[in-house]
Each structure stands twice: as structure tokens, then as C-alpha cells.
Design an enzyme around this catalytic site. Structure first.
Site, short mmCIF file in Angstrom:
data_model
loop_
_atom_site.label_atom_id
_atom_site.label_comp_id
_atom_site.label_asym_id
_atom_site.label_seq_id
_atom_site.Cartn_x
_atom_site.Cartn_y
_atom_site.Cartn_z
N HIS A 17 -6.37 0.30 13.98
CA HIS A 17 -6.31 0.06 12.31
C HIS A 17 -7.87 -0.62 12.08
CE1 HIS A 17 -4.53 -1.34 8.20
NE2 HIS A 17 -6.10 -1.72 8.50
N HIS A 19 -11.22 -0.07 9.19
CA HIS A 19 -12.00 0.56 8.07
C HIS A 19 -13.33 1.01 8.27
CE1 HIS A 19 -8.92 -0.59 5.27
NE2 HIS A 19 -8.71 -1.63 6.10
N LEU A 20 -13.87 2.06 8.62
CA LEU A 20 -15.11 2.45 8.88
C LEU A 20 -15.85 2.81 7.78
CD1 LEU A 20 -14.40 4.84 12.11
CD2 LEU A 20 -15.25 2.52 12.02
N ARG A 21 -15.24 2.84 6.58
CA ARG A 21 -16.10 3.22 5.34
C ARG A 21 -16.83 4.43 5.43
NH1 ARG A 21 -13.09 -0.91 3.47
NH2 ARG A 21 -13.53 -2.79 3.54
N ASN A 45 -8.83 4.54 2.78
CA ASN A 45 -9.08 3.86 1.50
C ASN A 45 -10.37 4.09 1.06
OD1 ASN A 45 -9.53 2.03 3.17
ND2 ASN A 45 -8.94 0.26 1.82
N LYS A 103 -0.74 6.71 5.52
CA LYS A 103 -0.59 5.15 5.27
C LYS A 103 -0.04 4.88 3.82
CE LYS A 103 -2.06 0.87 5.55
NZ LYS A 103 -3.17 -0.01 5.69
N HIS A 140 1.11 -0.92 4.51
CA HIS A 140 0.52 -2.41 3.91
C HIS A 140 1.74 -3.13 3.45
CE1 HIS A 140 -2.74 -4.93 2.57
NE2 HIS A 140 -1.50 -5.30 1.83
N HIS A 178 -1.06 -5.15 10.17
CA HIS A 178 -1.77 -6.32 10.27
C HIS A 178 -0.61 -7.55 9.81
CE1 HIS A 178 -1.86 -4.87 6.10
NE2 HIS A 178 -2.95 -4.26 6.36
N LEU A 223 -6.61 -9.48 3.20
CA LEU A 223 -5.48 -9.00 2.68
C LEU A 223 -4.54 -8.47 3.65
CD1 LEU A 223 -5.76 -8.26 -1.08
CD2 LEU A 223 -4.59 -10.24 -0.27
N ASP A 251 -8.03 -4.19 11.89
CA ASP A 251 -8.43 -4.26 10.37
C ASP A 251 -9.67 -4.67 10.17
OD1 ASP A 251 -7.70 -3.78 7.74
OD2 ASP A 251 -6.75 -5.93 7.39
N HIS A 255 -17.50 -5.59 3.98
CA HIS A 255 -18.05 -5.41 2.50
C HIS A 255 -19.55 -5.70 2.47
CE1 HIS A 255 -14.22 -4.67 0.67
NE2 HIS A 255 -13.52 -5.59 1.57
N ALA A 267 -11.69 -8.41 -0.49
CA ALA A 267 -10.89 -8.96 0.71
C ALA A 267 -11.35 -8.15 2.02
CB ALA A 267 -9.37 -8.56 0.33
#
Ligand code: DOR
Ligand code: ZN
Length: 346
Positions: A17, A19-21, A45, A103, A140, A178, A223, A251, A255, A267
Site C-alpha cells: 500500500h 501513494h506514489l503520486r 487516488n 480500492k 479504506h 492500514h 487517516l 501507506d 504531501h 492527512a
């Protein structure tokens, strides 16, 4: 007593899990993940979210293009479920090897989730199809009801949504992402082999006090939000227990600084750069080094029905000071300004 080892060689882990953006942020954060992990489940996302096979193929290509030369890394793509996503699109993506999983973000539960699912009833045909084709559902698990206290949203999700969903789709493979509560850890530990959970490094290290220590500490806000100490202890027990239903999922959620330092801060905790060292500290503190490799490198691929990685990594007992901020990126890593006992070699 056997002396503590100075070196650990283990099968290369995967991150189930992350987030690679995209764009510049993708270029900044991808090397940290690729250095440690052979594969990662990439969250969809983005803005706009990854809801089609074409969008996932294009995103996968951008990730591959951003990978520094000589690094081997396989992004495993996920579909972002919406109220009107078509079962055929999901099935096509799955059968073509594009979508490893799908997801479920309850609408407005977290970052870029506004287009998520407003009511599980909207996607029952989708879940039916996923069950039929054995495509994993990643959840989630938080209710979004503003009347429910934020610290209770995961536990209430289990009662209101997860238990009914398991009953309705008993053959669906589900990853409860998570997890942050003893209720979730218990639910998964008691569950059948088709139910698993990822656990982040930060939820193993911090409780909710971290967000308020000496002031408002947005770097510890994520979150689902960190909970009370007894929940952290339950997660540590679950992660280090050797139970194959629990596995690694960072996770990691970077940011930009301005997004964290704001009157309405984002978050997400950026833990990718020291993720393995962070998890390893927990396993050592819990006297459970013998279960680390299964958690990091075996339980995940077995659940996803993917081959185990054959190459290895080496972790050495060498103290390293985590920088307060990462050069160039301006991102604050998890464990900023702390000393970690282990270091990933190479
Ligand atoms: O803390 C989080 N950050 N939790 C999520 O669920 C999303 C993530 C993000 O994308 O920033
Ligand atoms: Zn996430």
C-alpha cells in the site's frame, strides 16, 4: 539467550500500500520505495482518480519512466471504485494484468476520495464480479458519518459495513488497509483466510498523543488517525505475531510542505525512505525478529497469489540519524531527527 544479530539478510520485501503520486512528486518519492521494495500496490487516488484501464496503463508508464536507471521495481496498479464504475472495465483490467486489485474509498473518507463510493449498495454488481474473478478488494475502512467520533470510525465501519460485506460476498478476497484499532486487528485475526490487513510503520510507533506533543504536529496526522496507546499495542501484537493475515503496507503518503503546514492540513505521513528500518525496530523491540521476513516479504504475495521475490536485501545494525527534512524534496520523513538502529545496505 542468543545474542542480537548485527545483520539480517531477507527475501526482498514488497509494499502492499503506497501513494506514489504523480509528476514532480512521483520523481521525488519513487526512488525511496524502489530501493527497498520489489513491488508495490500503488494507490489510485490521483486527481483525477485512476478509474479506467487506460488511465492505469498511462500511470504505470509514468511510474516506469520516473524510475532511476538500473532500479528494478514493479508497480502493481489498482482501480479506484466509484458509484458507477463498470464491472466489465474492472474485469478487463484484471484479465489484462493491469489492475491487480480495486480500492474502495468511502466518499470523502480521505485525500482525493470525493469520487469514491457513496453507498456500498451502488457497487454490489462490481463486488459480485470481483468475487467471481477472484480480484482482491482493498478497503479504506472508515465510516464518513460526521456524527461518529473520528476515533471510532474504523470500529464502526466493521460493524456497519465490513461484517455485512463479508456475509454477502464470503468468497471475496479483502484487504482491510492500514488498520489502526484493536477491533480491526481482532476482526482480521478471527477472520477466514480470505481476509487480511496491512499495517503501517507509523501506527506501530505512534499513538494519538504524537499529534499534540508540544503543539499541533501535522507530520503525525494521517487517516485513519492514530488512536490510543492500547490500539497501538494491539497492532504491534498483530504485526509481530506471525499470523499470515497481517502484512506490510506503508501507506507512505507525501504531501508538499504547504499542504501539511496549513490551517486545513493534509492527512499523510511520508515514511517511505526508512520504512524497513522503522518496521524492523518494532519487531526487534517485540522480540519477534523471527517473524519479520514473513510479515515483510511472504504474507503479502501469498495473499495476493503472486510469486515470492527471489533476491535478497541486507539490513545492518548501524545507527543512522534521520534528517529533519529531506534535501531537495523539502519533505519531512517519518522518524525525522531520530536515530534508527538499523540501516538498509546498498
Ligand atoms: O493519511 C492518509 N493519506 N490516508 C489516506 O487514506 C490517504 C493518504 C493520502 O493520499 O494522502
Ligand atoms: Zn493510503
Amino acid at each position: 539467550m542468543t545474542p542480537a544479530p548485527d545483520q539480517l539478510v531477507l527475501r526482498r520485501p514488497d509494499d502492499w500500500h503506497v501513494h506514489l503520486r504523480d509528476d514532480v512528486m512521483l520523481e521525488q518519492v519513487l526512488p525511496a520505495t524502489a530501493r527497498q521494495f520489489a513491488r508495490a500496490i500503488v494507490m489510485p487516488n490521483l486527481r483525477p482518480p485512476v478509474t479506467t484501464v487506460d488511465a492505469a496503463i498511462a500511470y504505470r508508464q509514468r511510474i516506469e519512466a520516473a524510475l532511476p536507471q538500473g532500479m528494478a521495481f514493479t508497480p502493481l496498479m489498482t482501480a479506484y471504485l466509484t458509484d458507477d464504475i463498470s464491472p466489465d472495465e474492472l474485469e478487463r483490467g484484471h484479465s489484462e494484468g493491469v489492475f491487480t486489485a480495486a480500492k474502495l474509498y468511502p466518499a470523502n473518507a480521505t485525500t482525493n476520495s470525493a469520487a469514491g463510493v457513496s453507498d456500498l449498495a451502488c457497487i454490489s454488481a462490481v463486488l459480485e464480479r470481483m468475487q467471481a474473478i477472484d480480484m482482491p478488494l482493498l478497503i479504506h475502512g472508515e465510516v464518513t458519518d460526521p456524527d461518529i467520533d473520528i476515533f471510532d470510525r474504523e470500529a464502526v465501519f466493521i460493524e456497519r459495513h465490513l461484517i455485512p460485506l463479508r456475509r454477502q460476498f464470503p468468497q471475496l478476497r479483502v484487504v482491510f488497509e492500514h488498520i489502526t484499532t484493536e477491533q480491526a486487528a481482532q476482526f482480521v485475526a478471527d477472520g477466514d483466510p480470505l481476509m487480511a490487513a496491512t499495517i503501517t510503520p507509523h501506527h506501530l510507533h505512534i499513538n494519538r498523543n504524537a499529534m499534540f506533543q508540544g503543539g499541533l504536529r501535522s507530520d503525525f496526522y494521517c487517516l485513519p488517525v492514530a488512536k490510543r496507546e492500547r490500539h497501538r499495542l494491539a497492532l504491534r501484537q498483530a504485526a509481530t505475531s506471525g499470523n499470515p493475515s497481517f502484512f506490510l503496507g506503508t501507506d507512505s503518503a507525501p504531501h508538499p510542505r504547504a499542504g501539511k503546514e496549513s490551517s486545513c492540513g493534509c492527512a499523510g505521513i511520508y515514511n517511505a525512505p526508512y520504512a524497513l528500518e522503522s518496521y524492523l525496530a518494532v519487531f526487534e523491540e517485540e522480540g519477534a525478529l523471527q517473524h519479520f521476513e514473513a510479515f515483510a516479504s511472504e504474507n503479502g504475495p501469498r495473499f495476493y497469489k503472486l510469486p515470492l521475490n527471489e533476491d535478497t536485501i541486507t539490513l545492518e545494525r548501524t545507527a543512522q540519524l534521520v534528517p529533519a527534512q529531506l534535501e531537495g524534496e523539502g519533505l519531512v520523513p517519518f522518524h525525522a531527527s531520530e536515530v534508527l538502529d538499523w540501516r538498509l545496505a546498498g
